[in-house]
Scaffold this active site. Structure first.
Site, PDB file in Angstrom:
ATOM      1  N   SER A 158      88.447 -26.671 -12.858  1.00  0.00           N
ATOM      2  CA  SER A 158      87.092 -26.524 -13.354  1.00  0.00           C
ATOM      3  C   SER A 158      86.116 -26.539 -12.180  1.00  0.00           C
ATOM      4  O   SER A 158      86.487 -26.196 -11.056  1.00  0.00           O
ATOM      5  CB  SER A 158      86.789 -27.635 -14.368  1.00  0.00           C
ATOM      6  OG  SER A 158      85.534 -27.449 -14.970  1.00  0.00           O
ATOM      7  N   LYS A 212      83.375 -22.357 -17.782  1.00  0.00           N
ATOM      8  CA  LYS A 212      83.871 -23.677 -17.395  1.00  0.00           C
ATOM      9  C   LYS A 212      83.483 -24.749 -18.417  1.00  0.00           C
ATOM     10  O   LYS A 212      84.245 -25.687 -18.660  1.00  0.00           O
ATOM     11  CB  LYS A 212      83.357 -24.047 -15.995  1.00  0.00           C
ATOM     12  CG  LYS A 212      83.880 -23.135 -14.894  1.00  0.00           C
ATOM     13  CD  LYS A 212      85.404 -23.109 -14.850  1.00  0.00           C
ATOM     14  CE  LYS A 212      85.926 -22.300 -13.679  1.00  0.00           C
ATOM     15  NZ  LYS A 212      87.408 -22.233 -13.654  1.00  0.00           N
ATOM     16  N   TYR A 224      79.406 -17.695 -15.711  1.00  0.00           N
ATOM     17  CA  TYR A 224      80.474 -18.448 -15.059  1.00  0.00           C
ATOM     18  C   TYR A 224      80.451 -19.892 -15.535  1.00  0.00           C
ATOM     19  O   TYR A 224      81.493 -20.456 -15.915  1.00  0.00           O
ATOM     20  CB  TYR A 224      80.318 -18.392 -13.539  1.00  0.00           C
ATOM     21  CG  TYR A 224      81.276 -19.307 -12.813  1.00  0.00           C
ATOM     22  CD1 TYR A 224      82.604 -18.935 -12.634  1.00  0.00           C
ATOM     23  CD2 TYR A 224      80.869 -20.561 -12.349  1.00  0.00           C
ATOM     24  CE1 TYR A 224      83.509 -19.776 -11.997  1.00  0.00           C
ATOM     25  CE2 TYR A 224      81.764 -21.412 -11.716  1.00  0.00           C
ATOM     26  CZ  TYR A 224      83.076 -21.014 -11.541  1.00  0.00           C
ATOM     27  OH  TYR A 224      83.968 -21.857 -10.921  1.00  0.00           O
TER      28      TYR A 224
END
Length: 296
Positions: A138, A156, A152
């Site tokens: 992560s 995560k 993005y």
């Protein structure tokens, strides 16, 4: 509890950067590694050095059927992995308005669904074995978010969301789950692997403040190995050593923070979230909830 010696690792996205560093660290520790790559000729130097302790397999993690087929084959021919590292991923930069549908779906297909498909494929084998670790690579961007990195960050955050639930689901089966929240490392993530949306002029001024230019930078020739003396990113080997440290803990945490300034970034993100919640007069932050720093 720490898992046994002579472990078998399954590492995705292992051809370079963090994935390669995880594979190398495992090999140096005396373990065996199944490294998935996109090209058959990747990791040739490591294969020459480590022989049959490194098993290279081609894999596109966005192809769920291919993931399941490969994981099943590895379990049948090599063995059930002790440590599964979902590392495959890339960065996408663009204001929310700039991101195309194709770019958004491709980002989630690799960063989120790729990890989900691998996780689903390995779980039957890990449950049968009654042990194993799943490591989700992560980012500190899963705790906060930054302009132009929203998609993005979203992948995560999604990765962490299902992994927190997963950890509770599989703990009774002897399986551990860990979120490796990384700061900046000298890899192709912010280089040749980075992808950029098409600029919208409405965000030029904001882009200037973030990237010191109204246009996104050209990183096609960037080489993380040639950073200057003032570079703050650490070599990927530091992340790999931190992961090894985590795996040796008797009672390892779900989240593990590593990288230059990473703990400070997480702390600031959590403080900003707390401050935002407290703008609601009806919300009371839990009393006595002083944070303690996780060693990484």
């Amino acid at each position: 509890m720490p898992i046994s010696e002579n472990r078998l690792w399954f590492v995705t996205g292992a051809s370079r950067g963090l994935g390669r560093a995880f594979a190398e660290a495992a090999l140096r520790s005396g373990d065996q590694v199944v490294a998935t790559v996109r090209r058959a000729d990747a990791l040739t130097d490591l294969a020459y050095e480590w022989g049959d302790r490194l098993i290279r397999r081609e894999l596109d993690v966005t192809d769920r059927a291919a993931v399941t087929e490969l994981v099943d084959d590895v379990a049948d021919t090599v063995g059930t992995p002790d440590i599964v590292v979902n590392n495959a991923g890339y960065g996408l930069v663009g204001a929310t308005e700039e991101i195309s549908e194709a770019e958004a779906r491709a980002q989630f297909d690799t960063n989120f669904f790729g990890a989900l498909w691998v996780t689903q494929a390995v779980l039957p084998h890990l449950r049968t074995a009654g042990q194993g670790r799943i490591v989700q690579v992560s980012s500190v961007g899963a705790v906060g978010a930054m302009e132009f990195f929203g998609l993005y960050n979203a992948t995560k955050w999604a990765l962490e969301g299902f992994s927190v639930a997963l950890a509770q689901e599989v703990a009774p089966h002897g399986i551990g789950v860990h979120l490796l929240e990384l700061g900046g490392f000298a890899t192709d993530w912010f280089g040749r692997s980075m992808r950029f949306a098409e600029e919208n002029g409405a965000y030029d001024e904001l882009r200037e403040g973030i990237f010191a230019a109204p246009r996104y930078p050209d990183l096609s020739d960037a080489n993380p190995a040639e950073q200057g003396e003032d570079a703050t990113d650490a070599p990927p080997s530091i992340a790999a050593e931190s992961l090894l440290e985590l795996l040796e803990l008797t009672d390892p945490p779900l989240r593990w923070v590593a990288g230059p300034g990473a703990k400070d970034m997480v702390r600031m993100a959590l403080e900003a979230r707390r401050d935002d919640y407290e703008k609601d007069p009806g919300f009371t932050w839990p009393s006595g909830s002083t944070s303690t720093e996780t060693t990484a």
